[in-house]
Design a protein around this motif. Sequence first.
Motif, PDB file in Angstrom:
ATOM      1  N   LEU A   1       0.822  -1.216   0.000  1.00 30.71           N
ATOM      2  CA  LEU A   1       0.000   0.000   0.000  1.00 30.71           C
ATOM      3  C   LEU A   1       0.853   1.263   0.000  1.00 30.71           C
ATOM      4  O   LEU A   1       0.455   2.294  -0.558  1.00 30.71           O
ATOM      5  CB  LEU A   1      -0.928  -0.005   1.211  1.00 30.71           C
ATOM      6  CG  LEU A   1      -2.042  -1.054   1.176  1.00 30.71           C
ATOM      7  CD1 LEU A   1      -2.748  -1.148   2.520  1.00 30.71           C
ATOM      8  CD2 LEU A   1      -3.047  -0.719   0.070  1.00 30.71           C
ATOM      9  N   LEU A   2       2.038   1.173   0.592  1.00 30.89           N
ATOM     10  CA  LEU A   2       2.916   2.341   0.649  1.00 30.89           C
ATOM     11  C   LEU A   2       3.701   2.556  -0.642  1.00 30.89           C
ATOM     12  O   LEU A   2       3.855   3.688  -1.104  1.00 30.89           O
ATOM     13  CB  LEU A   2       3.912   2.190   1.807  1.00 30.89           C
ATOM     14  CG  LEU A   2       3.396   2.499   3.208  1.00 30.89           C
ATOM     15  CD1 LEU A   2       4.423   2.061   4.246  1.00 30.89           C
ATOM     16  CD2 LEU A   2       3.084   3.980   3.366  1.00 30.89           C
ATOM     17  N   TYR A   3       4.196   1.474  -1.236  1.00 30.38           N
ATOM     18  CA  TYR A   3       5.178   1.608  -2.304  1.00 30.38           C
ATOM     19  C   TYR A   3       4.805   1.002  -3.653  1.00 30.38           C
ATOM     20  O   TYR A   3       5.536   1.192  -4.624  1.00 30.38           O
ATOM     21  CB  TYR A   3       6.505   0.982  -1.851  1.00 30.38           C
ATOM     22  CG  TYR A   3       7.060   1.604  -0.604  1.00 30.38           C
ATOM     23  CD1 TYR A   3       7.441   2.942  -0.566  1.00 30.38           C
ATOM     24  CD2 TYR A   3       7.197   0.854   0.560  1.00 30.38           C
ATOM     25  CE1 TYR A   3       7.948   3.513   0.582  1.00 30.38           C
ATOM     26  CE2 TYR A   3       7.712   1.416   1.718  1.00 30.38           C
ATOM     27  CZ  TYR A   3       8.086   2.746   1.726  1.00 30.38           C
ATOM     28  OH  TYR A   3       8.586   3.308   2.862  1.00 30.38           O
ATOM     29  N   GLU A   4       3.698   0.286  -3.712  1.00 24.73           N
ATOM     30  CA  GLU A   4       3.368  -0.378  -4.968  1.00 24.73           C
ATOM     31  C   GLU A   4       1.995   0.036  -5.491  1.00 24.73           C
ATOM     32  O   GLU A   4       1.219  -0.780  -5.983  1.00 24.73           O
ATOM     33  CB  GLU A   4       3.453  -1.904  -4.770  1.00 24.73           C
ATOM     34  CG  GLU A   4       4.859  -2.360  -4.412  1.00 24.73           C
ATOM     35  CD  GLU A   4       4.961  -3.843  -4.131  1.00 24.73           C
ATOM     36  OE1 GLU A   4       3.907  -4.504  -3.982  1.00 24.73           O
ATOM     37  OE2 GLU A   4       6.097  -4.351  -4.059  1.00 24.73           O
ATOM     38  N   GLN A   5       1.726   1.330  -5.376  1.00 27.47           N
ATOM     39  CA  GLN A   5       0.463   1.876  -5.868  1.00 27.47           C
ATOM     40  C   GLN A   5       0.716   3.064  -6.798  1.00 27.47           C
ATOM     41  O   GLN A   5      -0.100   3.978  -6.902  1.00 27.47           O
ATOM     42  CB  GLN A   5      -0.398   2.332  -4.675  1.00 27.47           C
ATOM     43  CG  GLN A   5      -0.706   1.247  -3.664  1.00 27.47           C
ATOM     44  CD  GLN A   5      -1.535   0.126  -4.238  1.00 27.47           C
ATOM     45  OE1 GLN A   5      -2.483   0.378  -4.979  1.00 27.47           O
ATOM     46  NE2 GLN A   5      -1.203  -1.109  -3.904  1.00 27.47           N
TER      47      GLN A   5
END
Length: 332
Positions: free
Chosen positions: A201-205
């Motif tokens: 959710l932090l880095y792959e959106q």
Amino acid sequence: MSNINWTPLCELIKVHQKFLLSCHVRPDADALGSELALACFLKSMGKEVRIINPSAHPKSLAFLVQEHEVRYVGDGVTTKDFEWAEVHIILDTSAWSQLPGLANFYRKTTSKKVVIDHHVSSDSLGAEEFKDISSPATGCLIYDLGLALNCTVTAEIATLIYAAIATDTGWFRFPATTSYTMQIISKLMEAGAEPHQIYELLYEQNSLSQLKLMGRVLGQVHTDFDGLLAYTVVSNEDLTATGTTPLDTEGLVNYCLTLAGTQAAFIAVEQRSRQVKISFRSRTAWDVSKVAESFGGGGHRQASGAMLNGPLSSAVTKVLSKFREMLDVEEE
């Protein structure tokens, strides 16, 4: 445990009912996660809580907010919203420069003022400070405060604090990370935090526009001082061409520090106002907080920031000059 005696704050919390929480401008996961986790702790004690920040949080952190109401200055906030509070708690900063707009409201109220922070940079905010600069994240402090208050760490709180600590420790790779940090992380996972989900959710959106911005920015990386310093710039033209905003540059500076041999890095991002936001990163040998503080900013030894007047090229020249001064001093 942190080097803080939480007893005075616990007593303050017990005898008051209405709490206003705020963090620094352009909230990151440590600021927002810590703020929301504290809100959860306070609400579990039957307290009334409101959250008002100097600016909106990035969309990438919306998953942390869930059903909480997080307001910001400029979004219909008035003096009455601040006068409502008996206690106003500032999290993850103790610098006036990090509270633009909000500081004016803050100064006018008679509420009791509290600061919970782990940054070296500090102003006198007229507050009772609960500060531990050895702590790797404000999230660690909020975890300890929750224990001191005898509150239960729910799955939601565990997720909030995990995100706070993981991001401010560079996903546990920064030197400030300790065995106690990892003990907290273990407890958070036991309480329901799911690292793989939080990372995703932090880095792959990222959006396609953000990926295009990344390619453009990394294509403009420069080095100086025989490769010890790496830096890049983001102009309004770059943002317009890719359909992005300054918020979409979050984290790009870290790629500059992946160059072999670099000891420090910075990214200069032109704002819509033509001011220039500088984000600094470094390895253990260089203290970039000193560079940031020379421009009225601040932060940690390894991660700091400042806002300079434009134009972009002038701001970059000033920063490079300050790094040169720092290196000359170290060589003497």
